[in-house]
Motif scaffolding. Sequence first.
Motif, short mmCIF file in Angstrom:
data_model
loop_
_atom_site.label_atom_id
_atom_site.label_comp_id
_atom_site.label_asym_id
_atom_site.label_seq_id
_atom_site.Cartn_x
_atom_site.Cartn_y
_atom_site.Cartn_z
N GLU A 1 19.98 8.72 -18.14
CA GLU A 1 18.94 8.30 -17.21
C GLU A 1 19.47 7.26 -16.23
N ILE A 2 20.28 6.34 -16.74
CA ILE A 2 20.87 5.32 -15.86
C ILE A 2 21.80 5.98 -14.85
N ALA A 3 22.56 6.99 -15.29
CA ALA A 3 23.44 7.70 -14.36
C ALA A 3 22.64 8.40 -13.26
N THR A 4 21.52 9.05 -13.64
CA THR A 4 20.71 9.73 -12.62
C THR A 4 20.05 8.72 -11.69
N THR A 5 19.71 7.55 -12.22
CA THR A 5 19.17 6.49 -11.37
C THR A 5 20.22 6.00 -10.38
N LEU A 6 21.43 5.80 -10.86
CA LEU A 6 22.52 5.36 -9.98
C LEU A 6 22.83 6.41 -8.91
N ALA A 7 22.60 7.68 -9.24
CA ALA A 7 22.85 8.74 -8.27
C ALA A 7 21.97 8.59 -7.03
N LEU A 8 20.84 7.94 -7.17
CA LEU A 8 19.92 7.72 -6.05
C LEU A 8 20.35 6.54 -5.17
N GLU A 9 21.46 5.89 -5.57
CA GLU A 9 22.01 4.75 -4.83
C GLU A 9 20.95 3.68 -4.58
N PRO A 10 20.33 3.18 -5.65
CA PRO A 10 19.26 2.21 -5.48
C PRO A 10 19.77 0.84 -5.07
N ASN B 1 20.11 12.53 -2.00
CA ASN B 1 20.78 11.83 -0.90
C ASN B 1 21.17 12.74 0.26
N ARG B 2 21.03 14.06 0.07
CA ARG B 2 21.40 14.98 1.15
C ARG B 2 20.28 15.15 2.16
N GLY B 3 19.07 14.68 1.80
CA GLY B 3 17.96 14.69 2.74
C GLY B 3 17.34 16.04 2.98
N ASN B 4 17.59 17.04 2.09
CA ASN B 4 16.93 18.33 2.26
C ASN B 4 16.38 18.79 0.92
N SER B 5 15.93 20.02 0.82
CA SER B 5 15.28 20.49 -0.39
C SER B 5 16.29 20.70 -1.51
N THR C 1 20.68 -5.23 -8.16
CA THR C 1 19.59 -6.05 -8.67
C THR C 1 18.83 -5.26 -9.72
N ILE C 2 18.51 -5.90 -10.84
CA ILE C 2 17.77 -5.24 -11.91
C ILE C 2 16.59 -6.10 -12.33
N LEU C 3 15.42 -5.49 -12.42
CA LEU C 3 14.25 -6.10 -13.05
C LEU C 3 13.93 -5.27 -14.28
N MET C 4 13.79 -5.92 -15.42
CA MET C 4 13.49 -5.17 -16.64
C MET C 4 12.38 -5.82 -17.44
N ARG D 1 0.81 -1.22 0.00
CA ARG D 1 0.00 0.00 0.00
C ARG D 1 0.85 1.28 0.00
N LYS D 2 2.14 1.15 -0.19
CA LYS D 2 2.99 2.34 -0.24
C LYS D 2 2.94 2.97 -1.63
N GLY D 3 3.33 4.24 -1.72
CA GLY D 3 3.34 4.95 -2.99
C GLY D 3 4.72 4.94 -3.63
N PRO D 4 4.82 5.40 -4.89
CA PRO D 4 6.10 5.41 -5.60
C PRO D 4 7.21 6.16 -4.88
N ALA D 5 6.90 7.31 -4.29
CA ALA D 5 7.93 8.10 -3.60
C ALA D 5 8.46 7.35 -2.39
N GLU D 6 7.56 6.64 -1.69
CA GLU D 6 7.97 5.90 -0.50
C GLU D 6 8.91 4.76 -0.85
N ILE D 7 8.61 4.03 -1.92
CA ILE D 7 9.49 2.91 -2.26
C ILE D 7 10.81 3.39 -2.85
N ALA D 8 10.79 4.57 -3.48
CA ALA D 8 12.06 5.15 -3.96
C ALA D 8 12.96 5.46 -2.77
N GLN D 9 12.38 5.95 -1.69
CA GLN D 9 13.15 6.23 -0.48
C GLN D 9 13.74 4.94 0.10
N LEU D 10 13.04 3.82 -0.12
CA LEU D 10 13.53 2.53 0.39
C LEU D 10 14.63 1.94 -0.50
N GLY D 11 14.79 2.50 -1.72
CA GLY D 11 15.87 2.04 -2.58
C GLY D 11 15.44 1.30 -3.83
#
Length: 251
Positions: free
Chosen positions: A159-168, A109-113, A200-203, A72-82
């Motif tokens: 896009e892959i670089a920006t995804t990696l920046a989120l340290e998923p 990743n800095r946790g602020n705005s 881990t990758i799911l595609m 029941r979590k939303g997209p932003a919440e699971i992004a925060q989980l990685g």
Amino acid sequence: MSSDIILQAEKLSIQFKGFWAVKDVDLNIRRGTIHALIGPNGAGKTTCFNLLTKFLIPTSGKIHFDGQDITRKGPAEIAQLGMVRSFQISAVFPSLSVLENVTIALQRNRGNSFDFWKRDTSLRALNPRAEELLEEVGLTSYRNHLANELSYGRKRALEIATTLALEPKMMLLDEPMAGMAVEDIDRITELIRRVSKGRTILMVEHNLSVVATLSDQITVLARGQVLAEGDYATVSANPQVLEAYMGTAHA
């Protein structure tokens, strides 16, 4: 849920006006693997992908990610989980440079705005990591180019670089090869292989050659249900898969 399973779906189902688009799908994605979700048109791949990434809420069933119930979590919440996904449509800031796109992603990743309104000196501390990511995806020489100047394949790399920046912990790629020329497909296939180390990758992917090259495990969907599962050699020899998917692909 076994500790080597990072994403698990149990009896995942969704109904639209009496029609079961996905029904009783079980998935177990192992850590450190590349897992492909394939099937003919109308098989329910995109719907299942949207359920897993929380852009749709299931009618029934459960989803666990890294030991947590995320049903029941939303997209932003699971992004925060990685758990971070890409989209079929290019999702970069076209009027910003390649380096700036990655720097913006690193701010998460800095946790602020975000610092859009501050002097650019406040962001320069992020440049070394941004440069590392650009090197990882082969875009160092394009660091100062505007994103809209890149070829389609290099936009995918960005896009892959920006995804990696989120340290998923897990990357979910929605048809990463869609619309690409052959030379771009080869480049992005090798890039995905390279960045998958320790991740881990799911595609979801239509290109069976790419699936065969990259995937450790494959789940085949047909009419919203799991038809077969295994490595490429196993599923490609399955008579039901040959009829439902391979036959369609070669018709």
